[in-house]
Design an enzyme around this catalytic site. Structure first.
Site, PDB file in Angstrom:
ATOM      1  N   ASP A  36      18.663  12.168 -60.515  1.00  0.00           N
ATOM      2  CA  ASP A  36      18.195  10.875 -61.017  1.00  0.00           C
ATOM      3  C   ASP A  36      17.886   9.920 -59.860  1.00  0.00           C
ATOM      4  O   ASP A  36      18.441  10.055 -58.768  1.00  0.00           O
ATOM      5  CB  ASP A  36      19.282  10.280 -61.928  1.00  0.00           C
ATOM      6  CG  ASP A  36      18.723   9.221 -62.851  1.00  0.00           C
ATOM      7  OD1 ASP A  36      17.480   9.087 -62.942  1.00  0.00           O
ATOM      8  OD2 ASP A  36      19.523   8.510 -63.476  1.00  0.00           O
ATOM      9  N   HIS A  53       9.016  11.496 -57.629  1.00  0.00           N
ATOM     10  CA  HIS A  53       9.264  12.876 -58.078  1.00  0.00           C
ATOM     11  C   HIS A  53       8.827  13.868 -56.997  1.00  0.00           C
ATOM     12  O   HIS A  53       9.466  14.901 -56.797  1.00  0.00           O
ATOM     13  CB  HIS A  53       8.525  13.154 -59.389  1.00  0.00           C
ATOM     14  CG  HIS A  53       9.023  12.292 -60.530  1.00  0.00           C
ATOM     15  ND1 HIS A  53      10.357  12.123 -60.801  1.00  0.00           N
ATOM     16  CD2 HIS A  53       8.361  11.555 -61.456  1.00  0.00           C
ATOM     17  CE1 HIS A  53      10.496  11.312 -61.840  1.00  0.00           C
ATOM     18  NE2 HIS A  53       9.295  10.954 -62.250  1.00  0.00           N
ATOM     19  N   LEU A 147      21.443  33.472 -54.054  1.00  0.00           N
ATOM     20  CA  LEU A 147      21.667  32.252 -54.832  1.00  0.00           C
ATOM     21  C   LEU A 147      20.972  32.330 -56.198  1.00  0.00           C
ATOM     22  O   LEU A 147      19.831  32.780 -56.295  1.00  0.00           O
ATOM     23  CB  LEU A 147      21.108  31.059 -54.049  1.00  0.00           C
ATOM     24  CG  LEU A 147      21.341  29.693 -54.684  1.00  0.00           C
ATOM     25  CD1 LEU A 147      22.784  29.234 -54.470  1.00  0.00           C
ATOM     26  CD2 LEU A 147      20.383  28.644 -54.108  1.00  0.00           C
TER      27      LEU A 147
END
Ligand code: FPP
Length: 256
Positions: A36, A53, A147
């Site tokens: 956020d 973004h 990962l």
């Protein structure tokens, strides 16, 4: 009853065992992040929200590398919620375009790093070309063993639960067979352990529909830093705080 009496204790606590990072600290196995603050980061610099973004996207590689260094094996990112469709159309389309270009630009890099990609969320509202790119990346990395990177996109926790119920009903599962374990197998996260730690950047202190079923025993950390500025040093502070948390999973004995 003593709390060391194994005869009356369930086989194990209901969550996974904690690992240790290379520096010897207790480390989370699965970290989920609500990224956020992109919009506020952009606003602060007088830029359009989409630039926030983009900057948030540029932040991903360094954080993934830092996570691996700390011994984290699962990272889940909340990139677009079922509620985000109500944002201005230009921002919605911008986020779709960012996801598509990230997938096309980064999938081969991630594949070389042995990263396994997963998608959590609805797929029926994505454009066919975006979904095709995502499917290509999922297939490319399917056999990787490093990962585990999951991207929650068009994801809402209540929606996920409702979709699971639809499929359970369609499969004619009798009520007595519906257990927590079975229900978990109908969720997008069926192949993932529950998150040990959920980080929200940007200072808010709520989950906003992120992994409600899976987070019942997750530790929560709210960082004041906006996502594009969330760096290795801030991650280190979060993981240090996590290493001091005492997790009992509702019992009286502690995770080692
Ligand atoms: C919240 O910030 C962030 C989002 C809704 C999108 C997060 C998306 C990215 C970082 C890019 C795509 C990610 C991937 C994995 C490809 P906000 O806009 O709510 O910020 P604000 O609270 O400051 O307005």
């Amino acid at each position: 009853m003593s709390d060391t009496d194994n005869r009356t204790r369930p086989a194990s606590p209901p969550a996974q065992e904690g690992g240790h990072s290379p520096n010897g600290r207790k480390a989370p196995d699965h970290v989920a992040i609500i990224m956020d603050g992109n919009g506020r980061w952009a606003q602060r610099q007088g830029l359009p929200r989409l630039e926030g973004h983009r900057a948030g996207t540029d932040n991903l590689n360094r954080i993934l590398e830092a996570m691996e260094k700390h011994g984290v094996r699962y990272v889940t990112l909340f990139a677009f919620s079922t509620e985000n469709w109500s944002r201005p159309w230009e921002e919605v389309m911008g986020l779709m375009a960012i996801l598509k270009s990230v997938v096309e630009r980064e999938a081969l890099n991630l594949h070389r790093k042995n990263v396994r990609l997963r998608y959590l969320g609805r797929t029926d509202r994505l454009s066919p070309d975006l979904w095709a790119s995502i499917q290509w990346a999922l297939e490319l990395t399917r056999a990787n063993t490093g990962l585990n990177l999951s991207v929650a996109f068009d994801y809402g926790g209540r929606d996920e639960i409702v979709q699971a119920i639809h499929r359970i009903v369609k499969d004619n599962i009798p009520p007595e067979q519906i257990t927590e374990e079975l229900f978990g197998r109908y969720l997008y996260t069926k192949d993932l352990p529950d998150p040990d730690l959920i980080i929200r950047t940007g200072g808010e202190q709520r989950l906003s529909g992120f992994l409600p079923w899976q987070s019942v025993y997750s530790e929560y950390y709210s960082s004041l830093v906006f996502w594009p500025d969330f760096d290795e040093a801030e991650l280190d502070r979060v993981l240090l705080a996590y290493s001091h948390r005492e997790r009992r999973f509702g019992s009286l004995y502690h995770e080692k």
